[in-house]
Write an enzyme that holds these catalytic residues in place. Structure first.
Site, PDB file in Angstrom:
ATOM      1  N   SER A   1       5.900  -8.030   4.190  1.00  0.00           N
ATOM      2  CA  SER A   1       4.492  -8.265   4.551  1.00  0.00           C
ATOM      3  C   SER A   1       3.984  -7.024   5.258  1.00  0.00           C
ATOM      4  O   SER A   1       4.786  -6.253   5.816  1.00  0.00           O
ATOM      5  CB  SER A   1       4.408  -9.469   5.500  1.00  0.00           C
TER       6      SER A   1
ATOM      7  N   TYR B   1       7.210 -14.487  12.854  1.00  0.00           N
ATOM      8  CA  TYR B   1       6.918 -14.145  11.453  1.00  0.00           C
ATOM      9  C   TYR B   1       7.024 -12.629  11.268  1.00  0.00           C
ATOM     10  O   TYR B   1       7.686 -12.148  10.345  1.00  0.00           O
ATOM     11  CB  TYR B   1       5.523 -14.658  11.070  1.00  0.00           C
TER      12      TYR B   1
END
Ligand SMILES: NC(=O)c1ccc[n+]([C@@H]2O[C@H](COP(=O)([O-])OP(=O)(O)OC[C@H]3O[C@@H](n4cnc5c(N)ncnc54)[C@H](OP(=O)(O)O)[C@@H]3O)[C@@H](O)[C@H]2O)c1
Length: 250
Positions: A142, A155
């Site tokens: 990401s 995350y």
């Protein structure tokens, strides 16, 4: 167009970025094996892939469970007789909240799927790729694996970890015709994103204004990057490809 006489295994292939990638590889002639926890969603995705003439099997399981991964890959190899590509894409988000409200249970959930899942997948994919003469793995990291993200540190940490796994395993297998790379999407308009943002146009505008290109990405734009890394990027390993409309260039 149907030039890919190859097999790809895609975790989280029943929705969002994973499904777009399954559809694209199938359009290019690849055999596709998709894995997700929900059997019904897997079946729906299989129908979509087969309706465009593709070959697909679907496997129900959890990427954080080693037996599920072993079983899914064994079934993939049995069905197609090969494994050339893998897109380790399944991931879960962390509910944004202040650090002091975050729990140990949340830590384990996010790390089990996003880190342990990717590590387990690579551990069990590579032996099949070696039997198939080599291969290419793409892990879904990401843009939050490049920069920090307040309120979702777990995350962000898992997505940084995916890059550490990617580089380390790329180095270990570089001489054995296995390439390992990562994609780093910014926000991507998955069906879940559209549904969520559809209820809050002001939030949607605020999110989109963070991107220099003035919009979020499409699932198909990530799928195209995965295809590039697997099929075309033959001297690229241990790399991370940003697909974030310029967000991390700021
Ligand atoms: N969308 C974005 O803006 C964005 C941005 C950057 C990175 N990413 C990354 O891209 C990946 C895919 O995201 P997405 O937005 O396309 O997700 P999504 O639409 O929410 O789909 C998630 C997929 O993963 C599967 N999955 C979730 N947990 C799983 C588990 N434990 N075992 C097996 N499968 C599991 C889901 O199927 P089941 O529920 O049936 O298991 C589903 O197919 C994730 O790793 C995410 O972190 C997304």
């Amino acid at each position: 167009m149907k030039e890919l006489n190859k097999t790809i295994f895609i975790t989280g292939g029943n929705d969002g970025i994973g499904l777009a990638t399954a559809l694209l590889f199938s359009q290019h002639g690849a055999n596709v094996a998709i894995m997700g926890r929900r059997a019904e969603k897997n079946e729906l995705a299989k129908v979509r892939i087969e309706s465009q003439g593709g070959k697909c099997i679907c496997l129900t399981g959890d990427v954080s469970n080693e037996d599920d991964i072993k079983d899914a890959l064994s079934q993939t190899f049995k069905a197609f007789g090969s494994l050339h590509y893998a897109f380790n894409n399944a991931g879960v988000e962390q509910l944004p909240k202040p650090l002091t409200d975050q729990t140990e249970a949340e830590y384990y959930t996010v790390f089990d799927v996003n880190v342990k899942g990717v590590w387990l997948c690579m551990k069990h994919e590579i032996p099949y790729m070696l039997k198939s003469g080599g291969g290419c793995i793409v892990n879904n990291s990401s843009a939050s694996g490049i920069t920090g993200m307040k309120m979702i540190p777990l995350y962000s940490a898992t997505k940084h970890a995916v890059q550490g796994l990617t580089k380390s395993i790329a180095l270990e297998y570089a001489k054995q015709n296995i390439r390992v790379n990562a994609v780093c999407p910014g926000a991507v308009a998955t069906p879940a994103y559209e549904q969520f943002m559809g209820r809050d146009p002001a939030m949607k505008a605020a999110v989109e204004s963070c991107f220099p290109m003035g919009r979020v990405g499409f699932c198909e734009e990530v799928a195209t990057a995965v295809l590039y890394l697997c099929r075309d990027a033959t001297f690229t390993t241990g790399a991370s490809l940003l697909i974030d409309g310029g967000r991390t260039a700021q």
